[in-house]
Design a protein around this motif. Structure first.
Motif, mmCIF file in Angstrom:
data_model
loop_
_atom_site.group_PDB
_atom_site.id
_atom_site.type_symbol
_atom_site.label_atom_id
_atom_site.label_comp_id
_atom_site.label_asym_id
_atom_site.label_seq_id
_atom_site.Cartn_x
_atom_site.Cartn_y
_atom_site.Cartn_z
ATOM 1 N N GLU A 18 21.338 -9.973 8.471
ATOM 2 C CA GLU A 18 21.781 -11.147 7.727
ATOM 3 C C GLU A 18 20.887 -12.333 8.077
ATOM 4 O O GLU A 18 20.300 -12.386 9.159
ATOM 5 C CB GLU A 18 23.237 -11.485 8.071
ATOM 6 N N SER A 21 22.799 -18.052 10.565
ATOM 7 C CA SER A 21 23.990 -18.783 10.146
ATOM 8 C C SER A 21 23.654 -20.223 9.806
ATOM 9 O O SER A 21 22.861 -20.872 10.489
ATOM 10 C CB SER A 21 25.021 -18.741 11.266
ATOM 11 N N SER A 29 28.771 -15.125 5.232
ATOM 12 C CA SER A 29 28.413 -13.846 5.844
ATOM 13 C C SER A 29 28.572 -12.794 4.773
ATOM 14 O O SER A 29 29.240 -13.026 3.756
ATOM 15 C CB SER A 29 29.309 -13.534 7.045
ATOM 16 N N ARG A 30 27.995 -11.639 4.985
ATOM 17 C CA ARG A 30 28.172 -10.565 4.011
ATOM 18 C C ARG A 30 29.644 -10.211 3.877
ATOM 19 O O ARG A 30 30.135 -9.937 2.781
ATOM 20 C CB ARG A 30 27.367 -9.328 4.408
ATOM 21 N N ARG A 64 22.297 -19.050 -2.514
ATOM 22 C CA ARG A 64 22.574 -18.740 -1.105
ATOM 23 C C ARG A 64 22.936 -17.267 -0.927
ATOM 24 O O ARG A 64 22.651 -16.672 0.112
ATOM 25 C CB ARG A 64 23.689 -19.627 -0.567
ATOM 26 N N LEU A 65 23.573 -16.693 -1.940
ATOM 27 C CA LEU A 65 23.982 -15.299 -1.824
ATOM 28 C C LEU A 65 22.791 -14.362 -1.779
ATOM 29 O O LEU A 65 22.877 -13.270 -1.207
ATOM 30 C CB LEU A 65 24.916 -14.921 -2.981
ATOM 31 N N TYR A 68 21.718 -12.835 1.394
ATOM 32 C CA TYR A 68 22.537 -11.787 1.993
ATOM 33 C C TYR A 68 22.428 -10.463 1.241
ATOM 34 O O TYR A 68 22.747 -9.409 1.788
ATOM 35 C CB TYR A 68 24.002 -12.232 2.016
#
Length: 243
Positions: A18, A21, A29-30, A64-65, A68
């Motif tokens: 990942e 943070s 988070s995933r 942002r996704l 991940y």
């Protein structure tokens, strides 16, 4: 200028770390992404799931996704694996071989009833997520010390046959429930609306077997049909073992 999604990462999602943070505008988070996607699919259906909608549910920008996961297909794989995780969390698969195969069948059916979108994703290719592999490992191991299942091919055939039955049965149930939603009528209402037509067709004498169904069949519940069909499958496996 709109930023384009980055190119898909060639490594599998399961082995990809990942991103670091980020506390603002909100931690991701995933796991959080996948849980939001599952909740969306549970309430609105699989067609409602998109990276944009999931991002909105998390109050995050869609871009942002992409840190991940690279594609929607990877998100769907993560969702399936999360459900396999729920199945694995039920504990070891115990009992003699028939009991073990019943447990496998009912775990899958319970998961598909809780997450109605699951059946559209579990058929087809093998899922390789860690939870999916853990479930497969437990399923195969449940038969490994049973007489008649010394050959790993026999173990795989038995587990695969039960899984194929379960997927087919769940698809049939899901299709009937979907038809009810689309028609706006429940099963009883649909049967009442269709009954005059069925009576006219039976009266022609061209459908003697259908006449027997109308006259003699008990039309049990989904639960009864599922369990009886599963027992037929297990009886077939038992007959093969006896030979």
């Amino acid at each position: 200028m709109t930023q384009k999604p980055r190119e898909p990462d060639p490594t599998l999602i399961w082995e990809r770390p990942e991103p670091a943070s980020r506390p603002a505008p909100g931690p991701l988070s995933r796991d959080r992404i996948v849980r939001a996607a599952i909740e969306l699919a549970d309430t609105e259906g699989l067609a409602a799931v998109s990276l944009r909608k999931v991002a909105a549910a998390l109050d995050a920008g869609p871009m942002r996704l992409y840190g991940y996961m690279s594609t929607k297909e990877e998100l769907l794989e993560l969702m399936v694996d999360a459900v396999y995780g729920e199945m694995v969390s039920e504990g070891p698969i115990r009992g003699e071989w028939r009991e073990a195969l019943r447990s496998i069948a009912h775990r899958t059916r319970r998961a598909a009833r809780e997450h109605k979108w699951l059946i559209d994703l579990v058929a087809g290719r093998l899922h390789l997520g860690p939870n999916a592999l853990a479930h497969l490992e437990a399923s195969l191991a449940a038969l490994s010390d049973t007489p008649g299942f010394e050959d790993i091919d026999a173990v795989m055939q038995a587990v695969g046959t039960v899984n194929a039955y379960v997927i087919g049965a769940i698809r049939t149930e899901a299709s009937e429930l979907r038809a009810e939603l689309e028609s706006g009528m429940n099963k009883t209402e649909w049967q009442n609306a269709s009954w005059p037509y069925i009576q006219r067709m039976v009266a022609t004498g061209r459908f003697p077997m259908l006449a027997r169904v109308v006259r003699d069949a008990t039309h049990p519940s989904f639960d009864v049909v599922f369990d009886k069909g599963l027992e037929c499958v297990l009886d077939g496996i038992a007959a093969r073992l006896s030979r």
